[in-house]
Design a protein around this motif. Structure first.
Motif, PDB file in Angstrom:
ATOM      1  N   ARG A  53       0.826  -1.196   0.000  1.00 57.50           N
ATOM      2  CA  ARG A  53       0.000   0.000   0.000  1.00 57.50           C
ATOM      3  C   ARG A  53       0.864   1.251   0.000  1.00 57.50           C
ATOM      4  O   ARG A  53       1.862   1.329   0.692  1.00 57.50           O
ATOM      5  CB  ARG A  53      -0.898   0.021   1.228  1.00 57.50           C
ATOM      6  N   SER A  57      -2.224   4.159  -3.847  1.00 54.28           N
ATOM      7  CA  SER A  57      -2.589   2.921  -4.539  1.00 54.28           C
ATOM      8  C   SER A  57      -2.329   1.682  -3.691  1.00 54.28           C
ATOM      9  O   SER A  57      -1.638   1.736  -2.676  1.00 54.28           O
ATOM     10  CB  SER A  57      -1.821   2.820  -5.864  1.00 54.28           C
ATOM     11  N   VAL A  58      -2.892   0.585  -4.169  1.00 58.79           N
ATOM     12  CA  VAL A  58      -2.695  -0.728  -3.554  1.00 58.79           C
ATOM     13  C   VAL A  58      -2.288  -1.676  -4.680  1.00 58.79           C
ATOM     14  O   VAL A  58      -2.935  -1.723  -5.721  1.00 58.79           O
ATOM     15  CB  VAL A  58      -3.984  -1.231  -2.879  1.00 58.79           C
TER      16      VAL A  58
END
Length: 187
Positions: A53, A57-58
């Protein structure tokens, strides 16, 4: 239980979906794999059940990636001590004993003192005791002959020999891309 990030390397495949190398197995640390994904240099083939993470974003942590551009193998493998050991399957070419790398030496079949050169065709893997017994004598003088005539291997032969030495850890998601006759470690 969640895996530590350090236990999550990515298997790196060439664009043809074959590993870049079997021995050592072509693995990138998770950081390098994520950088390659973000920079769009690789395709993600399989992922771990882990996520990276950032504030914006992931990303699913890749377990198998393939290069977007094919990297051809070198025409000839480099002449190195390790590649000599791999060619000879980590086995003394005089007594036939298989040993760990740190217990092996290489021997000039025709000693350098007698005009022998350091080439694929004149160097073999030897255990220390055999190397000491042979010394700087010719094979006929020492009555010690290599079990297999030394020749320059191809990249394919070295890769094939490398398959005989699987690493201690193989992730389940790598199964379709590796060809060892061994059980994979459960994750």
């Amino acid at each position: 239980m969640s895996l530590a990030l350090e236990s999550c390397p990515a298997l790196v495949l060439n664009a043809d979906f074959r590993p870049l190398s079997y021995y050592p197995l072509s693995l990138w640390p998770w950081q390098e794999a994520v950088k390659a994904v973000v920079s769009d240099r690789v395709n993600v083939v399989s992922v771990y059940n882990r996520f990276i993470r950032s504030p914006s974003s992931v990303i699913a942590l890749p377990s198998v990636i393939s290069l977007k551009e094919y990297i051809p193998s070198k025409r000839r493998p480099a002449f190195t001590r390790f590649n000599v050991f791999l060619r000879d399957r980590f086995t003394c070419q005089y007594c036939g004993q298989s040993l760990p790398t740190h217990d092996l030496t290489f021997d000039h079949v025709i000693p350098r003192s007698k005009g022998g050169h350091t080439t694929w065709e004149n160097v073999v893997t030897a255990c220390s005791p055999c190397n000491l017994v042979k010394g700087s004598r010719l094979p006929r003088e020492a009555k010690m002959f290599p079990l297999v005539r030394p020749v320059a291997p191809t990249n394919f032969q070295l890769q094939d020999h490398g398959r005989a030495f699987p690493p201690n850890y193989l992730h389940e998601s790598w199964r379709d891309f590796l060809y060892w006759d061994t059980e994979l470690d459960p994750v």
